[in-house]
Scaffold this active site. Structure first.
Site, mmCIF file in Angstrom:
data_model
loop_
_atom_site.group_PDB
_atom_site.id
_atom_site.type_symbol
_atom_site.label_atom_id
_atom_site.label_comp_id
_atom_site.label_asym_id
_atom_site.label_seq_id
_atom_site.Cartn_x
_atom_site.Cartn_y
_atom_site.Cartn_z
ATOM 1 C CE LYS A 1 -4.361 -1.682 1.671
ATOM 2 N NZ LYS A 1 -4.149 -3.031 2.241
ATOM 3 C CD GLU B 1 -10.108 4.126 1.855
ATOM 4 O OE1 GLU B 1 -9.936 5.357 1.771
ATOM 5 O OE2 GLU B 1 -9.493 3.297 1.152
ATOM 6 C CB SER C 1 -0.320 -8.167 -0.925
ATOM 7 O OG SER C 1 -1.071 -9.030 -0.084
HETATM 8 C C1 LIG Z 1 -5.136 -4.050 1.878
HETATM 9 C C2 LIG Z 1 -4.442 -5.287 1.620
HETATM 10 C C3 LIG Z 1 -4.873 -6.151 0.592
HETATM 11 C C4 LIG Z 1 -6.114 -5.937 -0.217
HETATM 12 O O1 LIG Z 1 -6.130 -4.779 -1.003
HETATM 13 P P1 LIG Z 1 -5.935 -4.794 -2.579
HETATM 14 O O2 LIG Z 1 -6.270 -3.403 -2.987
HETATM 15 O O3 LIG Z 1 -6.860 -5.805 -3.160
HETATM 16 O O4 LIG Z 1 -4.522 -5.141 -2.836
HETATM 17 C C5 LIG Z 1 -4.114 -7.277 0.344
HETATM 18 N N1 LIG Z 1 -3.029 -7.574 1.075
HETATM 19 C C6 LIG Z 1 -2.585 -6.771 2.073
HETATM 20 C C7 LIG Z 1 -1.373 -7.157 2.846
HETATM 21 C C8 LIG Z 1 -3.285 -5.605 2.379
HETATM 22 O O5 LIG Z 1 -2.853 -4.837 3.366
#
Ligand SMILES: *Cc1c(COP(=O)(O)O)cnc(C)c1O
Length: 411
Positions: free
Chosen positions: A94, A116, A387
């Site tokens: 993010k 948010e 992610s």
């Molecule tokens: C917020 C988050 C997601 C989901 O958000 P996307 O916009 O779909 O990427 C996925 N993995 C992690 C670690 C997150 O913090």
């Protein structure tokens, strides 16, 4: 065939029928100002150099593309590579779009960021860039998410942000988005709404995809230098869709690269449930216009948004990015889901095989990789987007493994 690698498919901000800008009159000039600044910035060498410097020297890019040799051996099929976005500053992908939007906000002379947050990761990343850029910061969080992500609330406050638990509705991400939009309408000139995924009205979906696309570009270079090949499969979890678009975007025109998005299957998926025990929009959702854009949503026949549920706060959302919807409907990407328990199995396997503790969201993608890899031959390559890292899920996961860590008491 026309390239899919364009930062918008038409002038009104639509990807086919999806996306657009369905917002109150008062918000239109704000979105137009942001759109103009964005398209100008991505042509500006100075802006791009500043962003690259932040990515590399502040966030720690490039993140590793790591060959999971133990996991590959265990599953006995395709080679598995993990793109470790969890090693970014603040622990997830993010920060990529937060740095980009904060730079834009600075360019626009804004004094304040609002956002948010669901998992808390986006709020943390926003509070981080607000501190770095000397901007005021207010974070809206559904009261339920606030409770299950208290460590992130603590850190956001240390970073100087005001965190507001939203008591309306299901008290999750969707409710936080509504609160943030209200704030923006009340404070249109000095405030930038730093939206945390590839949803919302135009230009947010294209803009955040642009800022996240660094992930796929790095993967291409790293994989070619490690193997001399392109991936056969890309796999990412899909909440709003930003980490998935970040991984996929670079490869959209490489027809042989297959892409799979993984939603939260929660506890179970029933066709006509009033309240979803999952967040699998492409399983039981339908097309609608909510929160300023057209996409797939989990909704009743009369268009009421349903409550969703997932072990991972980051995937617990009733809508999905419009470009994901478009790529799904045109057959470019395949959407599937993983249940809570599958994500936990994947979590344990990655920790034990590779020594990596991943975010629960990412474990949804991994769960699909675990199913897919043994069905493919050993010369095939799967890249999955890890992610985020798992620190933030400590209290949820410890409970699942029967380990009483002294759960937070709330406040
Ligand atoms: C917020 C988050 C997601 C989901 O958000 P996307 O916009 O779909 O990427 C996925 N993995 C992690 C670690 C997150 O913090």
């Amino acid at each position: 065939m026309k390239s899919l690698k364009t930062y918008i498919l038409n002038k009104s901000g639509h990807f086919g029928q999806f996306g657009g800008r369905y917002i109150p009159e008062l918000l239109i000039p704000i979105m137009e100002e942001l759109e103009a600044a964005f398209y100008e910035a991505i042509k500006d060498k100075g802006f791009k150099a500043e962003l690259a410097d932040l990515y590399y020297n502040y966030s720690g890019r490039p993140t590793p593309l790591y060959f999971c040799s133990n996991l590959t051996k265990k599953l006995g099929g395709a080679k598995i590579f993990l793109k470790n976005e969890g090693l970014n500053h603040t622990g997830a992908h993010k920060i990529n779009h937060c740095l980009g939007q904060a730079l834009l906000a600075k360019k626009l002379g804004k004094k304040r960021l609002i956002a948010e947050t669901g998992a808390g990761q986006h709020g943390l990343a926003t509070a981080t860039v607000a501190a770095k850029f000397g901007l005021e910061c207010t974070i809206y969080m559904g009261a339920k998410d606030y409770q299950r992500q208290l460590p992130n609330v603590f850190f956001m406050e240390r970073l100087g942000a005001t965190v507001i638990p939203v008591q309306h509705g299901g008290q999750i991400l969707r409710d936080a988005i509504n609160a943030a939009l209200k704030d923006l309408i009340a404070n249109p000139t000095d405030t930038h709404y730093l939206l945390g995924t590839v949803c919302g009205p135009h230009p947010y979906p294209v803009m955040n995809t642009y800022f996240q696309s660094i992930v796929g570009r790095e993967v291409r270079t790293q994989l070619i230098s490690q193997t001399g090949k392109l991936p056969d499969y890309l796999v990412a979890c899909v909440g709003g869709g930003s980490n998935a678009m970040g991984l996929f975007y670079e490869f959209l025109d490489d027809k042989r690269v297959r892409m799979i998005g993984v939603e939260a299957g929660g506890k179970r998926i029933l066709e006509n449930d009033k309240k979803c025990e999952h967040a699998a929009r492409f399983q039981t959702g339908s097309v609608g216009i909510v929160e300023g854009f057209k996409s797939y949503f989990l909704q009743n026949h009369d268009g009421q948004i349903k409550e969703t549920s997932s072990i991972s706060a980051g995937l617990d959302y009733s809508g999905v990015g419009p470009q994901i919807a478009y790529l799904h409907d045109t057959g470019r990407i395949r959407m599937t889901y993983a249940r809570d328990k599958d994500a936990l199995t994947a979590y344990a396997m990655l920790a034990q095989e590779e020594g990596i503790i991943a975010a629960l969201e990412s474990c949804h993608a991994l769960s699909q990789v675990i199913k897919l890899a043994p069905t493919l031959s050993k010369d095939k390559i799967i890249v999955f987007n890890c992610s985020g890292r798992g620190d933030k899920d400590l209290f949820i996961v410890s409970k699942q493994f029967g380990f009483d860590i002294g759960q937070n008491t709330g406040r």
